[in-house]
Structure formats: structure tokens, C-alpha cells
Design a protein around this motif. Structure first.
Motif, PDB file in Angstrom:
ATOM      1  N   PHE A   1       0.855  -1.183   0.000  1.00 23.74           N
ATOM      2  CA  PHE A   1       0.000   0.000   0.000  1.00 23.74           C
ATOM      3  C   PHE A   1       0.893   1.234   0.000  1.00 23.74           C
ATOM      4  O   PHE A   1       1.904   1.276   0.701  1.00 23.74           O
ATOM      5  N   MET A   2       0.511   2.235  -0.791  1.00 21.46           N
ATOM      6  CA  MET A   2       1.301   3.472  -0.865  1.00 21.46           C
ATOM      7  C   MET A   2       0.492   4.654  -0.345  1.00 21.46           C
ATOM      8  O   MET A   2      -0.669   4.824  -0.687  1.00 21.46           O
ATOM      9  N   PHE A   3       1.157   5.479   0.479  1.00 17.56           N
ATOM     10  CA  PHE A   3       0.572   6.718   0.976  1.00 17.56           C
ATOM     11  C   PHE A   3       1.256   7.874   0.250  1.00 17.56           C
ATOM     12  O   PHE A   3       2.460   8.080   0.385  1.00 17.56           O
ATOM     13  N   MET A   4       0.483   8.617  -0.544  1.00 18.25           N
ATOM     14  CA  MET A   4       1.014   9.745  -1.303  1.00 18.25           C
ATOM     15  C   MET A   4       0.359  11.022  -0.776  1.00 18.25           C
ATOM     16  O   MET A   4      -0.844  11.193  -0.885  1.00 18.25           O
ATOM     17  N   ASN A   5       1.175  11.916  -0.205  1.00 17.27           N
ATOM     18  CA  ASN A   5       0.638  13.073   0.492  1.00 17.27           C
ATOM     19  C   ASN A   5       1.039  14.388  -0.163  1.00 17.27           C
ATOM     20  O   ASN A   5       2.062  14.478  -0.843  1.00 17.27           O
ATOM     21  N   SER A   6       0.237  15.416   0.113  1.00 18.04           N
ATOM     22  CA  SER A   6       0.626  16.782  -0.216  1.00 18.04           C
ATOM     23  C   SER A   6       1.671  17.247   0.794  1.00 18.04           C
ATOM     24  O   SER A   6       1.789  16.684   1.891  1.00 18.04           O
ATOM     25  N   GLU A   7       2.420  18.262   0.432  1.00 24.17           N
ATOM     26  CA  GLU A   7       3.409  18.785   1.373  1.00 24.17           C
ATOM     27  C   GLU A   7       2.736  19.370   2.608  1.00 24.17           C
ATOM     28  O   GLU A   7       3.228  19.198   3.737  1.00 24.17           O
TER      29      GLU A   7
ATOM     30  N   TYR B   1       5.719  12.283  -0.220  1.00 23.59           N
ATOM     31  CA  TYR B   1       4.933  13.504  -0.404  1.00 23.59           C
ATOM     32  C   TYR B   1       5.519  14.292  -1.560  1.00 23.59           C
ATOM     33  O   TYR B   1       6.657  14.059  -1.990  1.00 23.59           O
ATOM     34  N   ILE B   2       4.721  15.207  -2.095  1.00 22.02           N
ATOM     35  CA  ILE B   2       5.110  16.006  -3.254  1.00 22.02           C
ATOM     36  C   ILE B   2       5.214  17.463  -2.821  1.00 22.02           C
ATOM     37  O   ILE B   2       4.253  18.035  -2.298  1.00 22.02           O
TER      38      ILE B   2
ATOM     39  N   ASN C   1      -0.003  16.673 -11.892  1.00 21.30           N
ATOM     40  CA  ASN C   1      -0.754  15.545 -12.425  1.00 21.30           C
ATOM     41  C   ASN C   1       0.177  14.485 -13.019  1.00 21.30           C
ATOM     42  O   ASN C   1      -0.019  13.281 -12.814  1.00 21.30           O
ATOM     43  N   SER C   2       1.211  14.927 -13.740  1.00 22.27           N
ATOM     44  CA  SER C   2       2.136  13.964 -14.341  1.00 22.27           C
ATOM     45  C   SER C   2       2.928  13.206 -13.277  1.00 22.27           C
ATOM     46  O   SER C   2       3.204  12.017 -13.438  1.00 22.27           O
ATOM     47  N   VAL C   3       3.277  13.886 -12.192  1.00 23.80           N
ATOM     48  CA  VAL C   3       4.009  13.234 -11.099  1.00 23.80           C
ATOM     49  C   VAL C   3       3.120  12.185 -10.422  1.00 23.80           C
ATOM     50  O   VAL C   3       3.534  11.041 -10.213  1.00 23.80           O
ATOM     51  N   ILE C   4       1.897  12.588 -10.077  1.00 20.25           N
ATOM     52  CA  ILE C   4       0.967  11.667  -9.425  1.00 20.25           C
ATOM     53  C   ILE C   4       0.722  10.444 -10.304  1.00 20.25           C
ATOM     54  O   ILE C   4       0.786   9.295  -9.844  1.00 20.25           O
TER      55      ILE C   4
ATOM     56  N   SER D   1      15.770  11.599 -10.471  1.00 24.98           N
ATOM     57  CA  SER D   1      16.101  12.948 -10.947  1.00 24.98           C
ATOM     58  C   SER D   1      15.002  13.543 -11.815  1.00 24.98           C
ATOM     59  O   SER D   1      14.906  14.769 -11.958  1.00 24.98           O
ATOM     60  N   ARG D   2      14.157  12.721 -12.393  1.00 22.41           N
ATOM     61  CA  ARG D   2      13.052  13.233 -13.212  1.00 22.41           C
ATOM     62  C   ARG D   2      11.954  13.854 -12.356  1.00 22.41           C
ATOM     63  O   ARG D   2      11.156  14.663 -12.843  1.00 22.41           O
ATOM     64  N   PHE D   3      11.913  13.475 -11.075  1.00 22.14           N
ATOM     65  CA  PHE D   3      10.853  13.948 -10.183  1.00 22.14           C
ATOM     66  C   PHE D   3      11.462  14.455  -8.877  1.00 22.14           C
ATOM     67  O   PHE D   3      11.256  13.866  -7.804  1.00 22.14           O
ATOM     68  N   PRO D   4      12.208  15.561  -8.938  1.00 21.30           N
ATOM     69  CA  PRO D   4      12.883  16.058  -7.722  1.00 21.30           C
ATOM     70  C   PRO D   4      11.922  16.525  -6.645  1.00 21.30           C
ATOM     71  O   PRO D   4      12.300  16.616  -5.471  1.00 21.30           O
ATOM     72  N   GLU D   5      10.667  16.831  -7.014  1.00 13.37           N
ATOM     73  CA  GLU D   5       9.700  17.301  -6.027  1.00 13.37           C
ATOM     74  C   GLU D   5       9.115  16.178  -5.178  1.00 13.37           C
ATOM     75  O   GLU D   5       8.440  16.427  -4.187  1.00 13.37           O
ATOM     76  N   VAL D   6       9.406  14.926  -5.542  1.00 17.51           N
ATOM     77  CA  VAL D   6       8.886  13.775  -4.787  1.00 17.51           C
ATOM     78  C   VAL D   6       9.878  13.385  -3.704  1.00 17.51           C
ATOM     79  O   VAL D   6      11.062  13.166  -3.986  1.00 17.51           O
ATOM     80  N   LYS D   7       9.397  13.308  -2.493  1.00 11.82           N
ATOM     81  CA  LYS D   7      10.242  12.956  -1.348  1.00 11.82           C
ATOM     82  C   LYS D   7       9.750  11.648  -0.737  1.00 11.82           C
ATOM     83  O   LYS D   7       8.648  11.574  -0.190  1.00 11.82           O
TER      84      LYS D   7
END
Length: 500
Positions: free
Chosen positions: A364-370, A426-427, A460-463, A488-494
Motif C-alpha cells: 500500500f502506498m501513501f502519497m501526500n501533499s506537502e 509527499y510532493i 498531475n504527471s508526477v501523481i 532525478s526526473r521527479f525532484p519534487e517527490v520525497k
């Protein structure tokens, strides 16, 4: 912004410029000709693109210029002198209307959804499901059994004709506006927004079957607001069913014309104590989780042909996933206890029924806003809120202490789940509604902080990339590169481990 409405607006600017710049006696013919062109553009725009309220001033300016210039052109007695004060007032009013029109066109565009990135064309079909085992508890007593509208996006054969509209049930648009505290006509232009799916198209024959993903919108949302995510997954070889959870959406239209609106908000009140609110959320959550089970039951009937559909025999019920946003994300988590569901994703949603379940031992993955991640960090770090902070949030210290207590249980559930093959991330520069198509509706939402600083197309593309990668691992036994570490393609994803 659509081409013809842009040309109409530019023609209005041209008319205004001719009025201001040309000398009296030399402008009658040019303005009459220009107003005729503007009127022709208006007629073509209404016929081809359709009118919308945001262009009301542009329509008025065009008609007024045609009427006045035509009167002056055909009048035999020569032009009548207009007092300078009235002329200045008229020009000022037109300038204000042009500025207002530009602002409205910017704030409420007829936008384009992002193109799906997969190799498949996309088809869509809507189903009406009724649960004979459950009474409806949120509507009137006369409503009877629990019923749902579920829209499916799927890999399709090459489509023909026009794409299906983004929101085919246009009567719900006034309820959508009311949900945001806006006049009912505000979002009527969304009926002109197109999807990238063909209605009732044949399922692609490229594969014998496709994994099924069930999706759940958040509180007061709608199935339509996850169209871009559903289309993208479908273009990569998934059948995606987004559930309108009746009475938890801003509005749902049924085949017989009935429209239900959100009444689950009645469960929540600032007069409640924390435990009452939490208990009511669990009550709502159980209904939403049962909705997912109902949908899965119905897709078993579709697969066997007991419910007519192009999808007969095409659903891989051995590989089923689930995702959702906000309370729909919590629904995805809770529904994942169903042994028929292999994997799930929670988009920025706090969990419910925390003390009714043992640990979820499946991926299961938890994907959150900052912003949500920052709030979680405060809870994890046992942040002691000042009186000023509590007043600003409208919460008491007792309330926040109980929030922290429940969040500790939630963190433990998340830790156990991630250990079973999941992920937490998170993004950066995102807010709660970035996980829905609300982010495309108006740039004003970004200015107000409703959505984050990052451009909607990028978020949207990252999500979509991370959702696809995660589902691919467990439903197709492929991909997984994005789960291995920073990319490196998605540096905003932590990717986060310390929170757990």
C-alpha cells in the motif's frame, strides 16, 4: 481558451480601439465593418463552441456596437453630436467590461485535460449498481436500498467520432458551484470540456484481460474529478472504475433523472466533541468501504456476463487494486482488507476505523501533499500548540491531544503497511486538491492556496507516474523503478522513512 471566443474578444478590443483612435467622421464605416465581423464571429462561436456566461460582456459589446454603428451608417441626417461626458462614460464602461471579460476568461477557462500517456485508446461506460442487502441511511426513508453510479474507463479499440464530455451530467454543475459557495451558473462552461475517452467503445483486443482498479473520490467531490487519473491508467492497460459514493458527492444524477446531493456533512458539527466526530467518520467510512465491496461484487457479475457490458470476459479479477483521495483514500486503505484486493494507494487521506482492524499486511502506498506532510510531522514530533495556534485553528487543547493520540495509532498502521511492501511519499509545493482535477478548473484556486504552487499539469504527471509505477509492480509484475529511491526526473517527490 477556445479559438473563436478569443477571436471574439480580440474583435471587441479592436472595436474599442477604433472608437478611441479614429477621428469623428472617419470611423463610422470602419466601425460598422468591424462590428459586422465581430457579430459574425459571435454567431460562429455560439454555433460551434457554445455560449458561456463568462463572455456576457463580450456578447453585449458586440451587439451594442453593431446596433449603434448600423444606425449611424444608415442614418441620412448625419452623425448626431454626443456630449463628451457621455462619450467618456461609455468608453470607460466598455474598457471596464473588457477587463472584466479578460479576467473571467482567465479565471474560468474551457481547459483541456492532460493527454493520457499510454499506448491504448480509452473507452468509458457508466453503471448503476443497487445493493439489495443494504438500506440507504443517508437519504430519506423512501430512498430504499443503497445505490451507486460508477464510471469505468478502459483500454479501447481505436475510437471514432467525438470524445465523451468531461462532465456528461450537466445538471450537477450548479450543485458543484454551490459546493464552493459560488453562484449556480459559475461552472456551466465545464460542459464544453472534453475528456479523452470514447463512450461505449469496444474493449481493446490487444490483451485477453486487464487488471481492475477501483477508485474513490473524497468528501463532497465527484467521480468526474478523477478523470485524468482514470484515463491515464486506462491508457496503460487498466480497467478503472471510479465510484460516486451517493450522498457523499456534491451531486449524483441517476438514470431516472433523480439527483442526490451531499448529506453526509450532517454527521459533522463544530458542537461535537472529538470522539463523536471520530465515531461519525468511522460510521461514514464503513458505508464507503461497503460501497467498494458492492462494486467489486458487481464487476464479478459483469465479467461473467450477468450484467451486460463490453467488459464481459475482459476483467482480470485476480489482479485488483484500489485508490482514493481524502476520505476516499482512507476508503482505499480500509477496503484493502478485502482479500480480493491486492494493492492500494491513499492520496492525502487520513485513515478511519483505526481500532477495528489489525495491521494491513499487503502493499500500500501513501502519497501526500506537502501541507499534509507538515501537519503529520507536527503530530509525530509531539508539537505543543500555543494558545494562539489553537485559536487560529479553532481547536481546543483537549481536541488536539486526542488527534495526536489517534495519529499515533495511524502512524503505526502506516509503518506496518509500508513494511509489507508499501511506500510513503509527499510532493513538494502541493495542497490537498492537487490530487483531483479541481486543479485544472481555475488558476484562481492556486492564487487562493487551494492548490499548491506547482503547475497543475506537472503535479498531475508526477501523481500519475508514481501511481502507475506502484500498480504496475503488484498488478503486472513490471516497473518499480520509482519505488527504489529518489529519481532525478521527479525532484519534487520525497520518499519518507523517518516519519514512520
Amino acid at each position: 481558451m477556445r479559438l473563436l471566443e478569443l477571436l471574439l474578444f480580440l474583435s471587441n478590443i479592436g472595436l474599442f480601439a477604433l472608437t478611441v483612435l479614429l477621428k469623428k467622421g472617419r470611423r463610422e464605416i470602419p466601425i460598422f465593418v468591424a462590428s459586422g465581423i465581430a457579430t459574425l464571429l459571435l454567431v460562429i462561436h455560439w454555433t460551434v463552441e457554445g455560449y458561456r456566461v463568462q463572455l456576457f460582456f463580450a456578447y453585449g459589446i458586440t451587439i451594442i456596437f453593431l446596433a449603434t454603428s448600423g444606425y449611424r451608417y444608415f442614418k441620412k441626417n448625419g452623425p448626431q453630436k454626443i456630449p463628451r461626458f457621455l462619450l467618456g462614460t461609455a468608453n470607460t464602461a466598455i474598457a471596464i467590461m473588457l477587463v472584466a471579460t479578460a479576467g473571467l476568461m482567465y479565471a474560468f477557462p474551457v481547459f483541456k485535460l492532460p493527454e493520457p500517456t499510454g499506448e491504448f485508446k480509452v473507452g468509458t461506460q457508466t453503471f448503476h449498481f443497487v445493493d439489495p442487502k443494504r438500506e440507504e441511511i443517508f437519504g430519506d426513508a423512501s430512498e430504499g436500498k443503497r445505490e451507486l453510479m460508477v464510471q469505468v474507463w478502459y483500454p479501447a479499440q481505436a475510437g471514432t467520432g467525438k470524445y465523451a464530455p468531461f462532465i456528461p451530467d450537466t445538471r450537477i454543475l450548479s450543485y458543484m458551484a454551490a459546493n464552493y459557495g459560488l453562484p449556480g451558473f459559475t461552472f456551466q462552461h465545464l460542459k464544453y470540456v472534453s475528456s479523452h475517452a470514447y463512450s461505449e467503445a469496444e474493449v481493446s483486443s490487444a490483451q485477453t484481460s486487464y487488471p481492475l482498479i477501483l477508485a474513490n473520490p473524497g468528501f463532497g467531490s465527484s467521480r468526474f474529478l478523477h478523470t485524468s487519473q482514470a484515463e491515464n491508467l486506462a491508457s496503460h492497460g487498466y480497467i478503472v472504475a471510479v465510484i460516486d459514493h451517493t450522498y457523499n458527492t456534491f451531486a449524483t444524477e441517476f438514470p431516472d433523472g433523480r439527483i442526490t446531493t451531499s448529506t453526509t456533512s450532517d454527521l459533522f458539527s463544530p458542537d461535537h466533541d472529538y470522539r463523536t466526530e471520530s465515531g461519525n467518520r468511522d460510521k461514514l467510512g464503513k458505508v464507503l468501504t461497503d460501497d467498494v465491496a458492492l462494486a467489486l461484487d458487481q464487476f464479478e457479475l459483469i465479467q461473467s456476463g450477468q450484467i451486460p457490458s463490453h467488459l464481459k470476459g475482459k476483467i482480470d479479477l485476480g489482479h485488483v487494486g484500489v485508490f482514493g483521495h481524502s476520505i476516499g483514500g482512507a476508503t482505499a486503505y480500509d477496503a484493502s482488507y478485502d482479500p480480493r484486493i491486492a494493492v492500494g494507494i491513499d492520496l492525502d487521506g487520513a485513515l478511519y476505523r483505526l481500532r477495528e482492524r489489525e495491521a494491513l499486511r499487503k502493499p500500500f502506498m501513501f502519497m501526500n501533499s506537502e501541507s499534509e506532510f507538515e501537519r503529520l510531522k507536527l503530530v509525530k514530533d509531539n508539537h505543543v500548540y500555543t494558545d494562539a495556534e489553537l485559536n487560529r485553528m479553532g481547536n481546543t487543547r483537549e481536541w488536539m491531544d486526542q488527534v495526536t493520540e489517534d495519529k499515533k495509532v495511524e502512524f503505526e498502521r502506516m509503518r506496518e503497511t509500508v513494511a509489507a511492501g508499501g511506500q510513503f511519499l509527499y510532493i513538494e509545493n502541493t495542497e490537498h486538491l492537487n490530487f483531483t482535477d479541481v486543479q485544472f478548473i481555475s488558476p484562481i484556486f492556486k492564487m487562493l492556496g487551494v492548490t499548491g504552487k506547482t503547475a497543475p499539469d506537472r503535479v498531475n504527471s508526477v501523481i500519475n507516474a508514481y501511481m502507475l509505477d506502484f500498480f504496475d509492480i503488484y498488478l503486472k509484475n513490471q516497473g518499480g523503478n520509482l519505488m527504489k529511491g529518489p529519481d532525478s526526473r521527479f525532484p519534487e517527490v520525497k520518499l519518507v522513512t523517518s516519519l514512520l
